[in-house]
Structure formats: structure tokens, C-alpha cells
Scaffold this active site. Sequence first.
Site, short mmCIF file in Angstrom:
data_model
loop_
_atom_site.label_atom_id
_atom_site.label_comp_id
_atom_site.label_asym_id
_atom_site.label_seq_id
_atom_site.Cartn_x
_atom_site.Cartn_y
_atom_site.Cartn_z
CB VAL A 83 34.63 55.84 68.58
CG1 VAL A 83 35.74 54.80 67.64
CG2 VAL A 83 35.71 55.82 70.27
CD GLU A 84 32.09 62.44 66.38
OE1 GLU A 84 31.59 63.33 65.68
OE2 GLU A 84 33.15 63.30 66.76
#
Length: 506
Positions: A83-84
Site C-alpha cells: 500500500v504505497e
Amino acid sequence: MKPSVVIALAAVLVAAQYASLADAYGPRVIIVGAGMSGISAGKRLWESGVRELLFLEATERVGGRMHKHNFGGLNVEIGANWVEGIGGERVNPILPIVNDTLKLRNFYSDFDSVVGNFYRENGGLYDKDYVQKRMDRADEVEDLGANLTKMMDPSGRDDISILAMQRLFNHQPNGPSTPVDMALDYYKFDYEFAEPPRVTSLQNTEPTPTNADFGEDSNFVADQRGFESIIHYIGSSYLSTNANGKISDRRVLLNKVVRQIAYNNRGVVVKTEDGSSYAADFVVVSTSLGVLQSDLIQFKPQLPFWKIFSIYRFDMAVYTKIFLKFPRRFWPVGDGKQFFVYASRRRGYYGMWQSFEREYPGVPVLLVTVTDDESRRIEQQPDDVTKAEAVAVLRKMFPDVDVPNATDIYVPRWWSNRFFKGSYSNWPIGVNRYEYDQLRAPVGRVYFTGEHTSERYNGYVHGAYLAGIDSADILINRIFKNEEYKVRGKYEDQAAEVNGQVAEAK
């Protein structure tokens, strides 16, 4: 009568049949691909009242490039993994699903500590202060590039590559050249965009919109249910699932390889490799950019030149996560040891390593990431050769340690796979919002979605998710408001800005 004429007539007749049914039962929409964008688009369409949906998925599974793989009894992510974009004022839309809804195991990635883990080509660590000094300089140059972006014309006509920017501010005619500088450069850019700075746009990646909007932190998903469970969760609101929460709806047809999409002003007919044909009022193509750039799907009639041109303007990058299992752990672990780098004179050669002390405790597995030309090279050689190369690098990094042979290896082959032809899109030099408008623009009753159609977040999971919503909205406006999608002129924003300035002056 020629076969092509027969197919065309069939398309007209069958599509006309469904066009007439649409008045009574609502439009029928086929979605090609059951990855994040396709499932997200379907959810949006369903919520708007479009209930006649059919998914045609080429592979044997739902999930696309979010894909868990059992490696030595352990489920690892061979595609999307992070999850960037975390820690900013705005919330990444994927984060609440991961943390609050599904409660997937995920871990903060301590990239800041990487400067203390740079290994010389023939063993031993570089001095941390020296690496930090080089990192600080690289960060300074990157900041100067971000400031330069603000001065560029929004049309993209002033755009330059990241490498050109480095030459401009760093006074290195050929870019970073020492092993440490090359490794840092690879870490900062290739490791993110999967292509080197010489081809990547400065204007559209500095600053990266994901970091600017959602924050600069990233969390690594390491849950045995798989990152792909997010897609099954999103789909579960309108598709049937099994006892394990996986999509098992009869409207999602697996192993259906779409080979032809025939379309006219009455409807579409989608033909699959097994000889089946499916008629609908509209089709949403959610395949990867790489597939669009290949000859897997034939459009009848051929897509117009402006559409083909926009498809080929963008890059489909290759990002390969190679997993290696060993009989025992021999690498250092502990705080600040999550990532380590092999600073080779051969740029990108087995450079980025990651251990899993927290994510998979007690499991002696390492991940090494390669990209671009190295990915393509490795995909074409036997896994035993790759395993030998990777172990040889580790033995160079740790010359005073007994490095055993790896007992197992897994090499994903995204580039060779005809259903993907790469990992995710990269924004190349000279492409701007206008080309993105063209890339996501429909052609008649053929609509397009995918992470590559996300103007701000291409290449990311949240980009794929939001692109599905955006593309569905374009179709919804057509269905319920009869609004055609308008590709804004290349200089339209500039003209509006100039007019606004003139009005203000008056």
C-alpha cells in the site's frame, strides 16, 4: 461471402438484438478482465443501476496483477505488494480496506535504513556516512527537479527525462556512474517506476502524485489470504462469493481469452479463443497496457489512429520479484536490516534485496528485485541459471559467511505472459494529461480502464481501483445522460488560465 463480412453482419444482428432489449432491461455490459480495475468498474456500474454485467477473464483466477503464489508452503505476493502512499493528509482509499475491513497483515517498510546496508561489489559494507552523503545529494537534485517541474508548461512540451534533469543539476554528463551512485539511483527511480531515469518523465513523476497526495510511507502486505483478497472484497458487494470469500459468480467466466471485439453504433460482439461469442451494448476493456500494445485482441474495425497512437505513447514496464529459499538464514537481521543493496558496477544487477524477519518469521526466504532489461533477460533463461547468479551475488556480498545454495526459487514472468506483457505502466517523456484523456477515451461503444488510465496514480493499486471508478462514470454518463466523453484540447488548460488572468486584470 468473406468470413470477415459474416462476422461483421453477425455483430450487427446480435448487437442490435441486445440494443432493443436494453430499453426494457437496461444495458448489458461486458467487462474484459477481472483484475482490480475491472471489478472496481463493475461495482460502480452495478451501484448506478447497470445490472446486466458479464466478466470475461483470460486466466484461471480473479485478481490480475494482484497475485499470491505458494512458494515452499508460504503464500507470497508476486505482483502488487505494497500500500504505497501512507502518512499524508489524505487517506489512500486502499488503506482502510486493508487495515479496518479485512485486517490484512501489513508492515511498515523501513526504507530510510537502506543507506546503512550498501554492500561493496566484492564484499563488506560501505561507510554509512558516505552513502548518506551521496543520498543527500541525490535528494537535493530530486528536489531541484521537482521545483523545475512547477515551471514547465502543462502541455508537456517542456518535459525532460529524469536523467536530463540530473545532468542539469548534478553536473554528471552521463548520470550517476560510481557503484554507490548507480545503486542509489536505481533505488530511487527504477525500484519505483521499473524503468531507468533516461526514459521516465520528470514533469509527471517529480513529485510523485501518490506521495504528494497520500504520504511518502509504504506498508508491505504479507497476509496468507493474499493482497488479492481486496479485489474479492470489492466484488462481494455485487458478485457471489464462496465460503472463503472468493468471487465465484456465474457472471465471471474464467479461462475466456478475448481475441476479437467487433463494435458498431448498435452494440458489440466479443469473441473468445474457444470460439464463443458474447453480445452486449457496451464493453469495458480492463486488460493491461501491455496487452493493448500486443496483438492478443483484434478490434473490428481497427481502433482509430489517435487511439492506437495514445496506447503506444506509454511504456509497459517490467518489475520482477524473485523469491529464494535457503536451508537456513545467513544474512543479518534486526532493526534497520530489512532492505540491503548490492552496489554493482553493472547497474540493476541483483541490486535490491529484502528479508522477511517480521513478515514471515522463521522462514529463510529472501526477495531480490530486478527490472527492465534485467527482467527480460532473466525471464528468458532457466531458473537454475538465475538461482546460481543470485547466490553468487550473495557470496560476494558476504565473503566471510558460509552462504548455502538456495533450495528453491520462483521467478514470475510477467513480460512473457501474453495476458499481461509486463508489470505496470510507466509515464515516459513528453506525455501529459491530453494523452491520458485519449488513452481512457472510449471508441464508440468500447470503453477502457486500468491503472494505465489513471492520470495521477498510474502503476499503483489505488490507481487501478480509482481508474475503474472513473471509467465506469464515463460509461454511466453515456448510458443515463447520453453524454459523450470529451477529450480536452492539449492547450485548453493554458487557454483557461490565460483568460482567467485577463479577466482578473480587467
